[in-house]
Design a protein around this motif. Structure first.
Motif, PDB file in Angstrom:
ATOM      1  N   LEU A   1       0.791  -1.136   0.018  1.00 34.65           N
ATOM      2  CA  LEU A   1      -0.098  -0.125   0.139  1.00 34.65           C
ATOM      3  C   LEU A   1       0.727   1.151  -0.001  1.00 34.65           C
ATOM      4  O   LEU A   1       0.582   2.271  -0.979  1.00 34.65           O
ATOM      5  N   ASN A   2       2.105   1.301   0.669  1.00 38.13           N
ATOM      6  CA  ASN A   2       2.747   2.591   0.739  1.00 38.13           C
ATOM      7  C   ASN A   2       3.660   2.520  -0.512  1.00 38.13           C
ATOM      8  O   ASN A   2       3.802   3.564  -0.708  1.00 38.13           O
ATOM      9  N   GLY A   3       3.771   1.503  -1.125  1.00 40.47           N
ATOM     10  CA  GLY A   3       4.477   1.594  -2.390  1.00 40.47           C
ATOM     11  C   GLY A   3       3.764   2.027  -3.681  1.00 40.47           C
ATOM     12  O   GLY A   3       4.292   2.151  -4.782  1.00 40.47           O
ATOM     13  N   LEU A   4       2.705   2.136  -3.481  1.00 45.91           N
ATOM     14  CA  LEU A   4       1.650   2.556  -4.637  1.00 45.91           C
ATOM     15  C   LEU A   4       1.914   4.001  -5.251  1.00 45.91           C
ATOM     16  O   LEU A   4       2.360   4.894  -4.202  1.00 45.91           O
ATOM     17  N   LYS A   5       1.915   4.193  -6.481  1.00 44.29           N
ATOM     18  CA  LYS A   5       2.398   5.666  -6.813  1.00 44.29           C
ATOM     19  C   LYS A   5       1.006   6.328  -7.242  1.00 44.29           C
ATOM     20  O   LYS A   5      -0.046   5.541  -6.883  1.00 44.29           O
ATOM     21  N   THR A   6       0.724   7.657  -7.587  1.00 45.05           N
ATOM     22  CA  THR A   6      -0.590   8.204  -7.834  1.00 45.05           C
ATOM     23  C   THR A   6      -1.340   7.366  -8.902  1.00 45.05           C
ATOM     24  O   THR A   6      -0.648   7.008  -9.947  1.00 45.05           O
ATOM     25  N   LYS A   7      -2.517   7.270  -8.287  1.00 42.25           N
ATOM     26  CA  LYS A   7      -3.337   6.623  -9.281  1.00 42.25           C
ATOM     27  C   LYS A   7      -3.024   4.973  -9.393  1.00 42.25           C
ATOM     28  O   LYS A   7      -3.479   4.174 -10.214  1.00 42.25           O
ATOM     29  N   GLY A   8      -2.429   4.409  -8.132  1.00 40.69           N
ATOM     30  CA  GLY A   8      -1.950   3.317  -8.531  1.00 40.69           C
ATOM     31  C   GLY A   8      -3.118   2.297  -7.876  1.00 40.69           C
ATOM     32  O   GLY A   8      -4.227   2.801  -7.241  1.00 40.69           O
ATOM     33  N   ARG A   9      -3.240   0.871  -8.330  1.00 38.67           N
ATOM     34  CA  ARG A   9      -4.216  -0.019  -7.954  1.00 38.67           C
ATOM     35  C   ARG A   9      -3.830  -1.200  -7.377  1.00 38.67           C
ATOM     36  O   ARG A   9      -2.921  -1.839  -7.813  1.00 38.67           O
ATOM     37  N   LEU A  10      -4.234  -1.404  -5.886  1.00 35.92           N
ATOM     38  CA  LEU A  10      -3.587  -2.588  -5.214  1.00 35.92           C
ATOM     39  C   LEU A  10      -4.996  -3.645  -5.301  1.00 35.92           C
ATOM     40  O   LEU A  10      -5.995  -3.535  -4.823  1.00 35.92           O
ATOM     41  N   LEU A  11      -4.671  -4.609  -5.962  1.00 36.68           N
ATOM     42  CA  LEU A  11      -5.539  -5.889  -5.970  1.00 36.68           C
ATOM     43  C   LEU A  11      -5.384  -6.874  -4.886  1.00 36.68           C
ATOM     44  O   LEU A  11      -4.484  -7.472  -4.843  1.00 36.68           O
ATOM     45  N   VAL A  12      -6.550  -6.915  -4.165  1.00 36.40           N
ATOM     46  CA  VAL A  12      -6.409  -8.113  -2.958  1.00 36.40           C
ATOM     47  C   VAL A  12      -6.899  -9.113  -3.676  1.00 36.40           C
ATOM     48  O   VAL A  12      -8.182  -9.334  -3.486  1.00 36.40           O
ATOM     49  N   ILE A  13      -6.360 -10.360  -3.509  1.00 39.57           N
ATOM     50  CA  ILE A  13      -7.041 -11.524  -4.112  1.00 39.57           C
ATOM     51  C   ILE A  13      -6.933 -12.636  -2.944  1.00 39.57           C
ATOM     52  O   ILE A  13      -7.121 -13.833  -3.124  1.00 39.57           O
ATOM     53  N   GLY A  14      -6.292 -12.342  -1.743  1.00 37.24           N
ATOM     54  CA  GLY A  14      -6.001 -13.138  -0.731  1.00 37.24           C
ATOM     55  C   GLY A  14      -5.368 -12.379   0.517  1.00 37.24           C
ATOM     56  O   GLY A  14      -4.732 -11.325   0.238  1.00 37.24           O
ATOM     57  N   TYR A  15      -5.299 -13.094   1.771  1.00 35.03           N
ATOM     58  CA  TYR A  15      -4.334 -12.787   2.718  1.00 35.03           C
ATOM     59  C   TYR A  15      -3.923 -13.847   3.565  1.00 35.03           C
ATOM     60  O   TYR A  15      -4.376 -13.993   4.765  1.00 35.03           O
ATOM     61  N   ILE A  16      -3.281 -14.761   2.663  1.00 32.83           N
ATOM     62  CA  ILE A  16      -3.054 -16.161   3.334  1.00 32.83           C
ATOM     63  C   ILE A  16      -2.206 -15.966   4.897  1.00 32.83           C
ATOM     64  O   ILE A  16      -2.449 -16.951   5.592  1.00 32.83           O
ATOM     65  N   THR A  17      -1.366 -14.873   5.080  1.00 31.90           N
ATOM     66  CA  THR A  17      -0.876 -14.911   6.386  1.00 31.90           C
ATOM     67  C   THR A  17      -1.751 -14.999   7.386  1.00 31.90           C
ATOM     68  O   THR A  17      -1.403 -15.468   8.417  1.00 31.90           O
ATOM     69  N   ASP A  18      -3.112 -14.651   7.352  1.00 31.51           N
ATOM     70  CA  ASP A  18      -4.095 -14.758   8.488  1.00 31.51           C
ATOM     71  C   ASP A  18      -4.983 -15.976   8.409  1.00 31.51           C
ATOM     72  O   ASP A  18      -5.854 -16.242   9.257  1.00 31.51           O
ATOM     73  N   TYR A  19      -4.850 -16.695   7.304  1.00 27.59           N
ATOM     74  CA  TYR A  19      -6.033 -17.889   7.181  1.00 27.59           C
ATOM     75  C   TYR A  19      -5.997 -18.826   8.202  1.00 27.59           C
ATOM     76  O   TYR A  19      -6.729 -19.549   8.445  1.00 27.59           O
ATOM     77  N   GLU A  20      -4.864 -19.045   8.922  1.00 22.88           N
ATOM     78  CA  GLU A  20      -4.641 -20.134   9.845  1.00 22.88           C
ATOM     79  C   GLU A  20      -4.795 -19.747  11.166  1.00 22.88           C
ATOM     80  O   GLU A  20      -4.879 -20.455  12.108  1.00 22.88           O
ATOM     81  N   SER A  21      -5.304 -18.530  11.141  1.00 28.06           N
ATOM     82  CA  SER A  21      -5.953 -17.907  12.662  1.00 28.06           C
ATOM     83  C   SER A  21      -7.340 -18.294  12.757  1.00 28.06           C
ATOM     84  O   SER A  21      -8.079 -18.779  11.983  1.00 28.06           O
ATOM     85  N   ASP A  22      -7.810 -18.144  14.082  1.00 29.83           N
ATOM     86  CA  ASP A  22      -8.921 -18.569  14.318  1.00 29.83           C
ATOM     87  C   ASP A  22     -10.010 -17.684  13.765  1.00 29.83           C
ATOM     88  O   ASP A  22     -11.146 -17.951  13.301  1.00 29.83           O
ATOM     89  N   GLN A  23      -9.659 -16.452  13.820  1.00 29.35           N
ATOM     90  CA  GLN A  23     -10.731 -15.398  13.000  1.00 29.35           C
ATOM     91  C   GLN A  23     -10.561 -15.270  11.569  1.00 29.35           C
ATOM     92  O   GLN A  23     -11.424 -14.685  10.872  1.00 29.35           O
ATOM     93  N   GLY A  24      -9.286 -15.903  10.994  1.00 28.26           N
ATOM     94  CA  GLY A  24      -8.917 -15.638   9.654  1.00 28.26           C
ATOM     95  C   GLY A  24      -8.631 -14.230   9.103  1.00 28.26           C
ATOM     96  O   GLY A  24      -8.157 -14.030   8.113  1.00 28.26           O
ATOM     97  N   PHE A  25      -8.529 -13.347  10.137  1.00 26.29           N
ATOM     98  CA  PHE A  25      -8.094 -11.855   9.925  1.00 26.29           C
ATOM     99  C   PHE A  25      -7.619 -11.148  11.165  1.00 26.29           C
ATOM    100  O   PHE A  25      -8.180 -11.161  12.088  1.00 26.29           O
TER     101      PHE A  25
END
Length: 352
Positions: A231-255
């Motif tokens: 997110l911090n590395g985006l330039k002006t008019k940049g687009r960040l596509l979130v297709i997953g967040y695998i770091t948190d999948y194994e937690s009880d809440q999932g996020f």
């Protein structure tokens, strides 16, 4: 019902309770082989794909109305084993599909939900979820333009490999993150402009020193601190596509919420940037044309499909339905390269 000689029973994987701990909540059951209904065919699943979200499904995060016991698995490549009334496919026709319950030796599928293939090959399997997600997300939400800079996280994984190739075909400069030197070499093989082993290099530093103007598009699947860096590395008019967040999948809440979430609106505002979530199930109409196109590209050697059947895993190779649990855990070990695939059935030996 038209069919070749078939067994009377089959095995499948069933979820017995809701939890993200895949091994603890699935079991193999043996059931009678089902007859295909009107407009259906019985598919003999030869290969099934492993996805990070397999544990999201067992954790009940996709559909809270589904109660155990229920089937799991998202995708398969196989061949038609039996034909129900009104179905037109021939016995032995190679097919692929993406539908819940693929972790089964055989499965009834409506003929209209199948995609015909020229041959039964594991090379086509990564296209169903991983390939389609990459291509559709980058085309529809990434709005790629030649000369732009694209950052792909987890680039050596099942979907990352296609995001890299798709962005390169669009004429983009591609930065890719991975976790081992072997994956760095793999990324170079598929055309990486700047591979980053985040275990040895600091991605924040790389972006600040080598990409001072920022990146145009991020294809992000890790979450957590990686999401913040992207997110911090985006330039002006940049687009960040979130297709997953695998770091948190194994937690009880999932996020795992972070304090920085509150600052996202102002960070987007000051760059006229955007965060765009992508979930393949919302793009059902695009699935067949994209997968068909990508399968054709594989046959023409215009696109490469890399699979990992656990040859280098202590519990591999992944052959048989009992290896699915090992394959899911292997994905979370961060040691796989390409799409993880399990072979369920050997090819039929009888003539068509």
């Amino acid at each position: 019902m038209a069919s070749r000689q078939l067994p009377s029973t089959m095995k499948k994987l069933v979820v017995t309770k809701i939890s993200q701990k895949f091994r603890d909540v699935v079991k193999i059951t043996q059931e009678s082989l089902p007859n295909p209904g009107a407009g259906e065919v019985l598919v003999k699943n030869r290969f099934v794909g492993i996805n990070a979200s397999d544990i999201n499904y067992t954790a009940g995060r996709y559909d809270t109305t589904v109660k155990p016991p229920f089937d799991c698995g998202f995708e398969a490549v196989g061949e038609v084993a039996a034909i129900g009334p009104g179905a037109s496919l021939r016995i032995g026709q190679p097919v692929t599909y993406s539908q819940f319950g693929a972790f089964s030796e055989y499965k009834n599928i409506s003929e209209r939900n199948l995609l015909k293939l020229p041959r039964v090959s594991a090379d086509y399997l990564p296209l169903q979820v991983s390939g389609a997600t990459a291509a559709i997300a980058l085309d529809k939400y990434g709005e790629l333009k030649a000369g732009e800079t694209v950052l792909v996280t987890a680039a050596a994984g099942g979907t990352g490999q296609f995001a890299v190739q798709w962005a390169k075909r669009a004429g983009c400069h591609v930065i890719r993150t991975c976790s081992t030197d072997d994956k760095v070499q793999f990324l170079k093989k598929i055309g990486c402009d700047r591979p980053v082993n985040y275990k040895k290099e600091n991605l924040k530093t790389v972006l600040k020193t080598e990409y001072k103007n920022g990146v145009d598009v991020v294809y992000e699947s890790i979450g957590g601190e990686m999401f913040e860096t992207c997110l911090n590395g985006l330039k002006t008019k940049g687009r960040l596509l979130v297709i997953g967040y695998i770091t948190d999948y194994e937690s009880d809440q999932g996020f795992k919420p972070t304090r920085t979430l509150a600052t996202i609106p102002i960070r987007l505002l000051t760059k006229s940037a955007s965060i765009r979530g992508f979930f393949l199930n919302h793009f059902v109409r695009d699935w067949v044309p994209y997968v068909s196109k990508m399968a054709d590209m594989i046959d023409k050697k215009e696109l490469q499909s890399f699979i990992d059947m656990g040859e280098n895993s202590p519990k591999g190779p992944f052959i048989g339905i009992d290896k699915i649990v090992d394959a899911v855990e292997y994905l979370y070990s961060q040691k796989s390269i390409g799409k993880i695939v399990v072979e369920l059935n050997k090819p039929a030996t009888s003539k068509l």
